[in-house]
Design a protein around this motif. Structure first.
Motif, PDB file in Angstrom:
ATOM      1  N   PRO A 239       0.809  -1.226   0.000  1.00 51.57           N
ATOM      2  CA  PRO A 239       0.000   0.000   0.000  1.00 51.57           C
ATOM      3  C   PRO A 239       0.841   1.276   0.000  1.00 51.57           C
ATOM      4  CG  PRO A 239      -0.946  -1.596   1.493  1.00 51.57           C
ATOM      5  CD  PRO A 239       0.381  -2.144   1.074  1.00 51.57           C
TER       6      PRO A 239
ATOM      7  N   ASP B 231      -3.451  -4.301   7.015  1.00 49.27           N
ATOM      8  CA  ASP B 231      -3.707  -4.467   5.582  1.00 49.27           C
ATOM      9  C   ASP B 231      -4.432  -5.785   5.330  1.00 49.27           C
ATOM     10  OD1 ASP B 231      -2.387  -2.076   5.138  1.00 49.27           O
ATOM     11  OD2 ASP B 231      -0.505  -3.026   4.524  1.00 49.27           O
ATOM     12  N   TRP B 232      -4.001  -6.822   6.054  1.00 47.07           N
ATOM     13  CA  TRP B 232      -4.668  -8.122   5.935  1.00 47.07           C
ATOM     14  C   TRP B 232      -6.125  -8.022   6.379  1.00 47.07           C
ATOM     15  CZ3 TRP B 232      -4.718 -11.735  10.574  1.00 47.07           C
ATOM     16  CH2 TRP B 232      -5.418 -12.909  10.292  1.00 47.07           C
TER      17      TRP B 232
ATOM     18  N   ASN C 132      -8.034  -5.460   6.173  1.00 50.91           N
ATOM     19  CA  ASN C 132      -8.777  -4.759   5.134  1.00 50.91           C
ATOM     20  C   ASN C 132      -8.937  -5.611   3.880  1.00 50.91           C
ATOM     21  OD1 ASN C 132     -10.061  -2.117   4.510  1.00 50.91           O
ATOM     22  ND2 ASN C 132      -8.652  -2.211   2.770  1.00 50.91           N
ATOM     23  N   GLN C 133      -7.908  -6.395   3.560  1.00 53.73           N
ATOM     24  CA  GLN C 133      -8.006  -7.295   2.409  1.00 53.73           C
ATOM     25  C   GLN C 133      -9.130  -8.314   2.611  1.00 53.73           C
ATOM     26  OE1 GLN C 133      -5.989  -8.174  -0.588  1.00 53.73           O
ATOM     27  NE2 GLN C 133      -5.515  -5.984  -0.533  1.00 53.73           N
TER      28      GLN C 133
ATOM     29  N   THR D 289     -12.502  -6.573   2.354  1.00 53.85           N
ATOM     30  CA  THR D 289     -12.805  -6.159   0.983  1.00 53.85           C
ATOM     31  C   THR D 289     -13.083  -7.343   0.074  1.00 53.85           C
ATOM     32  OG1 THR D 289     -11.360  -4.226   1.259  1.00 53.85           O
ATOM     33  CG2 THR D 289     -11.933  -4.847  -0.998  1.00 53.85           C
TER      34      THR D 289
ATOM     35  N   TYR E 178       1.607 -11.785   1.759  1.00 57.83           N
ATOM     36  CA  TYR E 178       1.880 -10.377   1.505  1.00 57.83           C
ATOM     37  C   TYR E 178       3.069 -10.291   0.564  1.00 57.83           C
ATOM     38  CZ  TYR E 178       5.353 -10.699   5.331  1.00 57.83           C
ATOM     39  OH  TYR E 178       6.394 -11.049   6.143  1.00 57.83           O
TER      40      TYR E 178
ATOM     41  N   TYR F 158      -3.017 -11.902  -1.496  1.00 58.52           N
ATOM     42  CA  TYR F 158      -3.104 -10.434  -1.470  1.00 58.52           C
ATOM     43  C   TYR F 158      -3.496  -9.941  -2.851  1.00 58.52           C
ATOM     44  CZ  TYR F 158      -2.012  -5.559  -0.498  1.00 58.52           C
ATOM     45  OH  TYR F 158      -2.108  -4.202  -0.335  1.00 58.52           O
TER      46      TYR F 158
ATOM     47  N   SER G 280      -6.649  -3.670  -4.519  1.00 61.65           N
ATOM     48  CA  SER G 280      -7.262  -2.922  -3.424  1.00 61.65           C
ATOM     49  C   SER G 280      -6.218  -2.359  -2.464  1.00 61.65           C
ATOM     50  CB  SER G 280      -8.274  -3.789  -2.671  1.00 61.65           C
ATOM     51  OG  SER G 280      -7.719  -5.034  -2.312  1.00 61.65           O
TER      52      SER G 280
ATOM     53  N   ASP H 245      -6.370  -0.340   1.203  1.00 63.33           N
ATOM     54  CA  ASP H 245      -5.673  -0.754   2.425  1.00 63.33           C
ATOM     55  C   ASP H 245      -4.991   0.445   3.074  1.00 63.33           C
ATOM     56  OD1 ASP H 245      -6.442  -3.294   1.659  1.00 63.33           O
ATOM     57  OD2 ASP H 245      -4.468  -3.843   0.881  1.00 63.33           O
TER      58      ASP H 245
ATOM     59  N   ARG I 113      -6.039   2.062   6.949  1.00 61.88           N
ATOM     60  CA  ARG I 113      -5.141   1.631   8.026  1.00 61.88           C
ATOM     61  C   ARG I 113      -5.521   2.213   9.382  1.00 61.88           C
ATOM     62  NH1 ARG I 113       1.109   1.413   5.656  1.00 61.88           N
ATOM     63  NH2 ARG I 113       0.850  -0.605   4.578  1.00 61.88           N
TER      64      ARG I 113
ATOM     65  N   TRP J 251      -8.658   0.590  10.960  1.00 63.32           N
ATOM     66  CA  TRP J 251      -8.450  -0.735  11.537  1.00 63.32           C
ATOM     67  C   TRP J 251      -7.606  -0.657  12.809  1.00 63.32           C
ATOM     68  CZ3 TRP J 251     -11.363  -4.640  10.289  1.00 63.32           C
ATOM     69  CH2 TRP J 251     -11.935  -4.706   9.010  1.00 63.32           C
TER      70      TRP J 251
END
Length: 375
Positions: free
Chosen positions: A105, A186-187, A189-190, A193, A286, A350, A354, A358, A362, A365
């Motif tokens: 990101p 990030d995970w 959010n992944q 999403t 990742y 990943y 997106s 992420d 951040r 989250w």
């Protein structure tokens, strides 16, 4: 969570770009001359390479021996790399010529749009690297996985990630602090999403009923419940790996660690096992991106190093730790200790499409984690 990224628009643009670039890549592959690149690289100043893995030191040494082009590898975490590249770019004083950064990101949202780096795809390897990994160039994928102690258990003692929100596992999940490790949020959010339905399905499979939550989705509900169950937070993966699999460990922990930490089994006699069969995922991928700093005095040497990094020979020191090259010809070694190669279908991938989302989410989250975390 905030969503500022039009994924459909990006995917459409990517599809058009890939289609338009197919003929160009074929032509470039024909025109590319590796020997000419080597000769041009030999005439340039030495290069410095930044990477989040210490293996980059050995890789740079191997590169120097192979081509007679001086390269020095420096280990730096993603945050440090980001700071150095931006500072050097702003000062027009490039010190790091090649960057292998595991913060996708940040690369997508900061380094590329602000013009600090270029992405270069070796034309002769283009047909071996899937389109989704070509722009920006993804060097490798690494897995963070759920792990258990094989001396205390015949198999992983949890079968579903929702179990880790139960009282039995309070304080018994060892992991890095998401407030300090961006790849964790990030995970989150992944998953929210791209796989929230799978997290919801795992809830129903475990509890026998549909999830009812005030959160925006199943992933947010799981993150909230996990934080409230007080995981053991560590500064680095090594601490989590030791909590789970130290040879003299008598207490039960589950770990969330890099697959690279399974080398401890060979090095110090640790007892780490991969939680295969865990629903909905046994871990997540990742990526690391490969960039060349704009303004480098050694553009050809930098390209040559990227080319080397994308070969089986070049990536080998990282592959030994379970890092998987995006070059389909570069395989994991048979003795890679985690066994991740046999469980790839259980690892959440990943999606760089997106990545901007992420980046934007951040803080949201991290706030969710901070508000709900209890020891």
């Amino acid at each position: 969570m905030s969503r500022h990224f039009d994924v459909k628009r990006l995917l459409a643009a990517t599809a058009l770009g890939v289609a338009a670039g197919l003929f160009a890549s074929a032509a470039q592959a024909e025109e590319f001359d590796l020997n000419a690149l080597i000769e041009a690289a030999k005439k340039e100043p030495p290069i410095n390479v930044y990477s989040s893995t210490g293996k980059i030191v050995k890789q740079a040494e191997n590169f120097t021996k192979k081509y007679g082009v001086q390269a020095t590898g420096t280990k730096a975490n993603a945050a440090a790399q980001l700071e150095m590249v931006i500072r050097e770019g702003q000062a027009k004083n490039v010190q790091g010529d090649v960057i292998q950064i595991s913060d996708v990101p940040a690369g997508v949202a900061q380094l590329v749009p602000q013009g600090f780096v270029d992405s270069w795809l070796p034309p002769d390897l283009a047909d071996k690297i899937p389109a989704q990994y070509q722009n920006p160039l993804t060097v490798s994928n690494e897995a963070n996985v759920f792990a258990y102690n094989t001396q205390l258990n015949e198999s992983c003692p949890v079968k579903n990630i929702w179990e880790l929100t139960e009282a039995k596992w309070k304080g018994k999940l060892a992991m890095q602090d998401p407030l300090n490790k961006a790849s964790y949020v990030d995970w989150f959010n992944q998953m929210a999403t791209n796989a929230d339905d799978k997290v919801a399905a795992a809830y129903k499979e475990y509890f026998g009923k549909d999830l009812v939550t005030d959160e925006e989705g199943a992933t947010a509900a799981w993150v909230k419940a996990l934080a409230a169950n007080g995981p053991l937070l560590t500064d680095a993966d090594e601490g989590a790996a030791q909590a789970v699999g130290a040879p003299d460990q008598k207490e039960q922990f589950i770990g969330l660690i890099s697959s690279a930490k399974f080398r401890n089994n060979q090095d110090v006699g640790s007892k780490l096992g991969l939680c295969t069969g865990l629903k909905p995922f046994a871990g997540w991928m990742y990526p690391s991106l490969g960039f060349i700093a704009k303004g480098t005095d050694s553009p050809n040497a930098s390209k040559l190093f990227i080319h080397y990094l994308m070969t089986e020979e070049g990536i080998a020191p990282q592959a030994a730790d379970g890092k998987m090259s995006t070059n389909s010809d570069a395989k994991l070694p048979d003795d890679e200790p985690s066994g991740i190669g046999k469980a790839l279908d259980q690892i959440f991938p990943y999606d760089s499409a997106s990545a901007q989302g992420d980046w934007d989410a951040r803080q949201d989250w991290q706030d969710l984690w901070r508000i709900n975390y209890k020891k």
